[in-house]
Each structure stands twice: as structure tokens, then as C-alpha cells.
Motif scaffolding. Sequence first.
Motif, PDB file in Angstrom:
ATOM      1  N   ALA A   5      52.554  43.331  43.753  1.00 57.02           N
ATOM      2  CA  ALA A   5      51.721  42.526  44.656  1.00 57.02           C
ATOM      3  C   ALA A   5      50.334  42.329  44.061  1.00 57.02           C
ATOM      4  CB  ALA A   5      51.619  43.213  46.005  1.00 57.02           C
ATOM      5  N   LYS A   6      49.931  41.067  43.909  1.00 60.34           N
ATOM      6  CA  LYS A   6      48.569  40.754  43.463  1.00 60.34           C
ATOM      7  C   LYS A   6      47.644  40.843  44.658  1.00 60.34           C
ATOM      8  CE  LYS A   6      47.495  37.669  40.008  1.00 60.34           C
ATOM      9  NZ  LYS A   6      47.453  36.340  39.356  1.00 60.34           N
ATOM     10  N   MET A   7      46.556  41.563  44.493  1.00 60.40           N
ATOM     11  CA  MET A   7      45.595  41.748  45.590  1.00 60.40           C
ATOM     12  C   MET A   7      44.214  41.320  45.105  1.00 60.40           C
ATOM     13  SD  MET A   7      46.712  43.689  48.268  1.00 60.40           S
ATOM     14  CE  MET A   7      48.324  44.250  48.715  1.00 60.40           C
ATOM     15  N   SER A   8      43.493  40.620  45.953  1.00 63.08           N
ATOM     16  CA  SER A   8      42.158  40.157  45.560  1.00 63.08           C
ATOM     17  C   SER A   8      41.245  41.342  45.242  1.00 63.08           C
ATOM     18  CB  SER A   8      41.526  39.328  46.678  1.00 63.08           C
ATOM     19  OG  SER A   8      40.172  39.064  46.345  1.00 63.08           O
ATOM     20  N   ASP A   9      40.693  41.317  44.047  1.00 60.81           N
ATOM     21  CA  ASP A   9      39.716  42.337  43.642  1.00 60.81           C
ATOM     22  C   ASP A   9      38.404  41.630  43.289  1.00 60.81           C
ATOM     23  OD1 ASP A   9      38.981  44.985  43.194  1.00 60.81           O
ATOM     24  OD2 ASP A   9      39.424  44.874  41.049  1.00 60.81           O
ATOM     25  N   TYR A  10      38.180  40.492  43.961  1.00 59.77           N
ATOM     26  CA  TYR A  10      37.008  39.662  43.663  1.00 59.77           C
ATOM     27  C   TYR A  10      35.975  39.725  44.802  1.00 59.77           C
ATOM     28  CZ  TYR A  10      34.151  35.541  42.657  1.00 59.77           C
ATOM     29  OH  TYR A  10      33.092  34.694  42.427  1.00 59.77           O
TER      30      TYR A  10
ATOM     31  N   GLU B  15      31.492  49.256  50.445  1.00 64.00           N
ATOM     32  CA  GLU B  15      31.865  48.024  49.754  1.00 64.00           C
ATOM     33  C   GLU B  15      33.261  48.177  49.158  1.00 64.00           C
ATOM     34  OE1 GLU B  15      30.893  46.300  45.540  1.00 64.00           O
ATOM     35  OE2 GLU B  15      29.126  45.999  46.794  1.00 64.00           O
ATOM     36  N   MET B  16      34.165  47.253  49.502  1.00 62.82           N
ATOM     37  CA  MET B  16      35.540  47.323  49.023  1.00 62.82           C
ATOM     38  C   MET B  16      36.027  45.910  48.710  1.00 62.82           C
ATOM     39  SD  MET B  16      37.137  50.157  51.677  1.00 62.82           S
ATOM     40  CE  MET B  16      38.220  50.947  50.491  1.00 62.82           C
ATOM     41  N   THR B  17      37.186  45.828  48.075  1.00 67.55           N
ATOM     42  CA  THR B  17      37.892  44.559  47.940  1.00 67.55           C
ATOM     43  C   THR B  17      39.247  44.768  48.606  1.00 67.55           C
ATOM     44  OG1 THR B  17      38.970  45.193  45.870  1.00 67.55           O
ATOM     45  CG2 THR B  17      36.810  44.095  45.681  1.00 67.55           C
ATOM     46  N   LYS B  18      40.012  43.707  48.767  1.00 73.55           N
ATOM     47  CA  LYS B  18      41.341  43.903  49.367  1.00 73.55           C
ATOM     48  C   LYS B  18      42.178  44.842  48.488  1.00 73.55           C
ATOM     49  CE  LYS B  18      41.596  40.036  52.499  1.00 73.55           C
ATOM     50  NZ  LYS B  18      42.340  38.852  52.986  1.00 73.55           N
ATOM     51  N   TYR B  19      41.982  44.737  47.185  1.00 78.58           N
ATOM     52  CA  TYR B  19      42.715  45.621  46.258  1.00 78.58           C
ATOM     53  C   TYR B  19      42.323  47.089  46.477  1.00 78.58           C
ATOM     54  CZ  TYR B  19      43.936  48.039  41.932  1.00 78.58           C
ATOM     55  OH  TYR B  19      44.409  48.952  41.030  1.00 78.58           O
ATOM     56  N   THR B  20      41.024  47.373  46.535  1.00 76.95           N
ATOM     57  CA  THR B  20      40.617  48.781  46.692  1.00 76.95           C
ATOM     58  C   THR B  20      40.975  49.323  48.090  1.00 76.95           C
ATOM     59  OG1 THR B  20      38.318  48.212  47.256  1.00 76.95           O
ATOM     60  CG2 THR B  20      38.801  48.663  44.937  1.00 76.95           C
ATOM     61  N   MET B  21      40.994  48.437  49.094  1.00 74.14           N
ATOM     62  CA  MET B  21      41.463  48.863  50.425  1.00 74.14           C
ATOM     63  C   MET B  21      42.940  49.270  50.342  1.00 74.14           C
ATOM     64  SD  MET B  21      40.012  46.067  53.138  1.00 74.14           S
ATOM     65  CE  MET B  21      38.646  45.047  52.619  1.00 74.14           C
ATOM     66  N   ALA B  22      43.735  48.438  49.669  1.00 78.36           N
ATOM     67  CA  ALA B  22      45.177  48.705  49.557  1.00 78.36           C
ATOM     68  C   ALA B  22      45.434  50.010  48.797  1.00 78.36           C
ATOM     69  CB  ALA B  22      45.864  47.534  48.866  1.00 78.36           C
ATOM     70  N   VAL B  23      44.683  50.228  47.720  1.00 84.82           N
ATOM     71  CA  VAL B  23      44.829  51.465  46.934  1.00 84.82           C
ATOM     72  C   VAL B  23      44.453  52.678  47.799  1.00 84.82           C
ATOM     73  CG1 VAL B  23      43.925  52.769  44.957  1.00 84.82           C
ATOM     74  CG2 VAL B  23      44.550  50.348  44.690  1.00 84.82           C
TER      75      VAL B  23
ATOM     76  N   LYS C 234      41.321  39.386  39.716  1.00 78.63           N
ATOM     77  CA  LYS C 234      39.868  39.248  39.547  1.00 78.63           C
ATOM     78  C   LYS C 234      39.355  37.833  39.834  1.00 78.63           C
ATOM     79  CE  LYS C 234      39.273  43.508  37.945  1.00 78.63           C
ATOM     80  NZ  LYS C 234      38.482  44.497  38.689  1.00 78.63           N
ATOM     81  N   GLU C 235      40.265  36.921  40.203  1.00 75.03           N
ATOM     82  CA  GLU C 235      39.872  35.539  40.493  1.00 75.03           C
ATOM     83  C   GLU C 235      39.530  35.366  41.978  1.00 75.03           C
ATOM     84  OE1 GLU C 235      39.570  33.098  38.153  1.00 75.03           O
ATOM     85  OE2 GLU C 235      39.930  34.771  36.790  1.00 75.03           O
ATOM     86  N   PRO C 236      38.693  34.367  42.322  1.00 76.80           N
ATOM     87  CA  PRO C 236      38.426  34.098  43.744  1.00 76.80           C
ATOM     88  C   PRO C 236      39.727  33.829  44.498  1.00 76.80           C
ATOM     89  CG  PRO C 236      36.900  32.872  42.358  1.00 76.80           C
ATOM     90  CD  PRO C 236      37.903  33.492  41.430  1.00 76.80           C
ATOM     91  N   SER C 237      39.778  34.259  45.765  1.00 76.68           N
ATOM     92  CA  SER C 237      40.979  34.087  46.586  1.00 76.68           C
ATOM     93  C   SER C 237      41.314  32.614  46.771  1.00 76.68           C
ATOM     94  CB  SER C 237      40.765  34.713  47.973  1.00 76.68           C
ATOM     95  OG  SER C 237      40.605  36.103  47.839  1.00 76.68           O
ATOM     96  N   GLY C 238      42.613  32.313  46.903  1.00 79.14           N
ATOM     97  CA  GLY C 238      43.041  30.949  47.203  1.00 79.14           C
ATOM     98  C   GLY C 238      42.837  30.659  48.683  1.00 79.14           C
ATOM     99  N   GLY C 239      43.239  29.474  49.126  1.00 81.13           N
ATOM    100  CA  GLY C 239      43.064  29.096  50.527  1.00 81.13           C
ATOM    101  C   GLY C 239      41.624  28.708  50.812  1.00 81.13           C
ATOM    102  N   ALA C 240      41.189  28.913  52.051  1.00 84.70           N
ATOM    103  CA  ALA C 240      39.812  28.565  52.427  1.00 84.70           C
ATOM    104  C   ALA C 240      38.835  29.355  51.562  1.00 84.70           C
ATOM    105  CB  ALA C 240      39.595  28.901  53.901  1.00 84.70           C
ATOM    106  N   PRO C 241      37.788  28.702  51.029  1.00 86.06           N
ATOM    107  CA  PRO C 241      36.830  29.439  50.192  1.00 86.06           C
ATOM    108  C   PRO C 241      36.153  30.567  50.972  1.00 86.06           C
ATOM    109  CG  PRO C 241      36.067  27.177  50.605  1.00 86.06           C
ATOM    110  CD  PRO C 241      37.435  27.289  51.175  1.00 86.06           C
ATOM    111  N   ARG C 242      36.006  31.706  50.311  1.00 81.89           N
ATOM    112  CA  ARG C 242      35.373  32.876  50.933  1.00 81.89           C
ATOM    113  C   ARG C 242      34.070  33.218  50.205  1.00 81.89           C
ATOM    114  NH1 ARG C 242      40.678  32.251  53.017  1.00 81.89           N
ATOM    115  NH2 ARG C 242      41.309  34.058  54.251  1.00 81.89           N
ATOM    116  N   PRO C 243      33.076  33.761  50.955  1.00 84.24           N
ATOM    117  CA  PRO C 243      31.853  34.205  50.273  1.00 84.24           C
ATOM    118  C   PRO C 243      32.156  35.382  49.341  1.00 84.24           C
ATOM    119  CG  PRO C 243      31.794  34.763  52.625  1.00 84.24           C
ATOM    120  CD  PRO C 243      33.006  33.936  52.414  1.00 84.24           C
ATOM    121  N   TYR C 244      31.429  35.465  48.222  1.00 83.15           N
ATOM    122  CA  TYR C 244      31.659  36.544  47.254  1.00 83.15           C
ATOM    123  C   TYR C 244      31.230  37.896  47.829  1.00 83.15           C
ATOM    124  CZ  TYR C 244      30.916  39.677  43.317  1.00 83.15           C
ATOM    125  OH  TYR C 244      30.930  40.769  42.505  1.00 83.15           O
ATOM    126  N   ASP C 245      30.035  37.947  48.437  1.00 84.31           N
ATOM    127  CA  ASP C 245      29.539  39.217  48.988  1.00 84.31           C
ATOM    128  C   ASP C 245      28.641  38.912  50.181  1.00 84.31           C
ATOM    129  OD1 ASP C 245      28.467  41.640  49.631  1.00 84.31           O
ATOM    130  OD2 ASP C 245      27.585  42.064  47.672  1.00 84.31           O
TER     131      ASP C 245
END
Length: 298
Positions: free
Chosen positions: A185-190, A229-237, A254-265
Motif C-alpha cells: 500500500a502506497k501511503m502519502s508521506d508528503y 507532526e505526522m504524515t498518513k504514512y507515519t500514522m499508518a506505521v 513522497k509525491e503530493p496526494s492525488g485528488g483535491a489539492p491539499r495544503p503541504y503543512d
Amino acid sequence: MGRVLITGASGLLGRALMQEFQGATGWEVLGLAYSRAGGRLKKVDLRDQAAVRETVQEFKPDVLIHSAAQRRPDVVEKDEEATSALNVEATRTVAQAAVDVGAFLVYISTDYVFDGKSSPHKVTDSPNPLNKYGVSKLAGEKTALEVAKDGAVLRVPILYGPIEAIDESAVTVLFGAVQNLGQTAKMSDYERRYPTHVGDVAAVCRQLAEKRLQDPSLHGVFHWSGDEEMTKYTMAVAMAEVFNLPSSHLVADKEPSGGAPRPYDAHLDVSRLRDLGIGKTRPFRESIKEVLQPFLKK
């Protein structure tokens, strides 16, 4: 203390708000819901102005917390009209009903009103939403404070807490992939996220309501957030680790999430509430384990 009316009372945050106020001394609580109304919740369609007005006039709350919203960014992108009806027009109706009975309005908003380019965002920073969800919630904020001039906006980030189904929160939904060990599973780490427990947000709402009843000058924009501070990847881990599950099938994207654009931080600066002596946070790992335990596959 007084009477509090909560919209969206069957939702993830709404249930926590009900529990918080019902467990506190001196509060009389009325929860409104629509699609999931049942038990002690009153079924009211917030798009029905007459029904909202009648319900609020009858209960006469001192505090009205408006937590009902369409809050899934990818759903919002597809149906702007329905989103606006709930996030903006219903907010106007609820805010006017609050003003008519002299209730303190608290409108629940989101960190997605910011572009995430200069965090932590202060309550005085100019919003710049990147997606239609953020745009609709910002429009709701403006409507709320335009109608209820002495009301409050409380912005919060990605939420989790006691769930009815694993996909009820954008945090807990990750646990499905965590437990599916045979599937990479690819998880957003961005994007940087600050997962926040709904019980903490509910406690902050109650503290803010009680402070306001003592000091009627208290109003405007407030922020609350978890501080990890977390990413979806670090939450999953982290989920994998607390249940002693392997995490090698989880892949950091490590790429920005697909779908609706999300703020970086879009980290929120919480100092305005902290300075008032208001706040509550709990550690992510401990609380996510408690939340997900019933959903652990045997």
C-alpha cells in the motif's frame, strides 16, 4: 452552566461533543442529526429554515455549536451545490437562529482554509484555501461571523476518535491497509498532518463555552490542534507498531496526494486558546490504539 445545542450530533465530532457536555455538570444538551438521527437525537434537516428556527426557539440554547458539514474534500469537489447548501446556506440559517435567541455560536471549521505555505498559521493569518472544501468552509466562516458578529470560529485539523466504522475518519481508514498484510500500500508521506482526537476538540469547545458565559466579549477566530507532526504514512506505521504488526508492506509516497489539492503543512497556531487557559491534547499512539482495538482482526 446553561443549555447547549449541537448540530451534526451523530457525526464523529458531534458524538464527542454530546458526550463532553453530557458528562459536565450543569449543562442541558440537545443534539440535532439528520441521516443518522436516532435515540435521543432530534431529527432536523438544517436546510429547512423553519424547522431550524422552531427547534432553536423552543430549546433556547445559551450556546450553539455548529459541527454539521460535508467534510470530505474529494466528495466536495464533485458536488459543489450540495456542499454549499450544507456548509454555507445552512450555516446562515443556524447562525440567524442563534442570534434570534441570543446564543453564542461556535462554527467548526478546518485547517484547509490555509494553503500550508507558512505554518504554523495564526488566527490573524489570511486564509487561502487550495480546494473546494476549504473554499466552502471559509465561506461558512464568513457567513457565520457576518450573521453572528459576536460568535466564534474554531478551526481544527484532521480528526479521529471513537468510530462507528473504520472509514469514518481519514485517520482510522488507514488501518484497513495496515491490516491487509499481503497487499503493498502506497501511503502519502508528503503532506504534514496533525491528527487530533475529537474528545480534545470537544473539551476545548466546552471550555470556550464556559469562558464565554463568564466573559461576553470573547469572540472571533480560534485554533485547536494536536501537536504531533505526522504524515498518513507515519500514522499508518504507528498503527502497525502499537499492534505489533509488520509495516514493510506500507510504502512511503513522497509525491503530493492525488485528488483535491491539499495544503503541504497547515499546522495551526493554538496560542490564543492556550493563553486563555484552554486546551487538551493526548498522545497519538496511545489513543489511536484505544480507538482501533475493536477493529483489530483476530
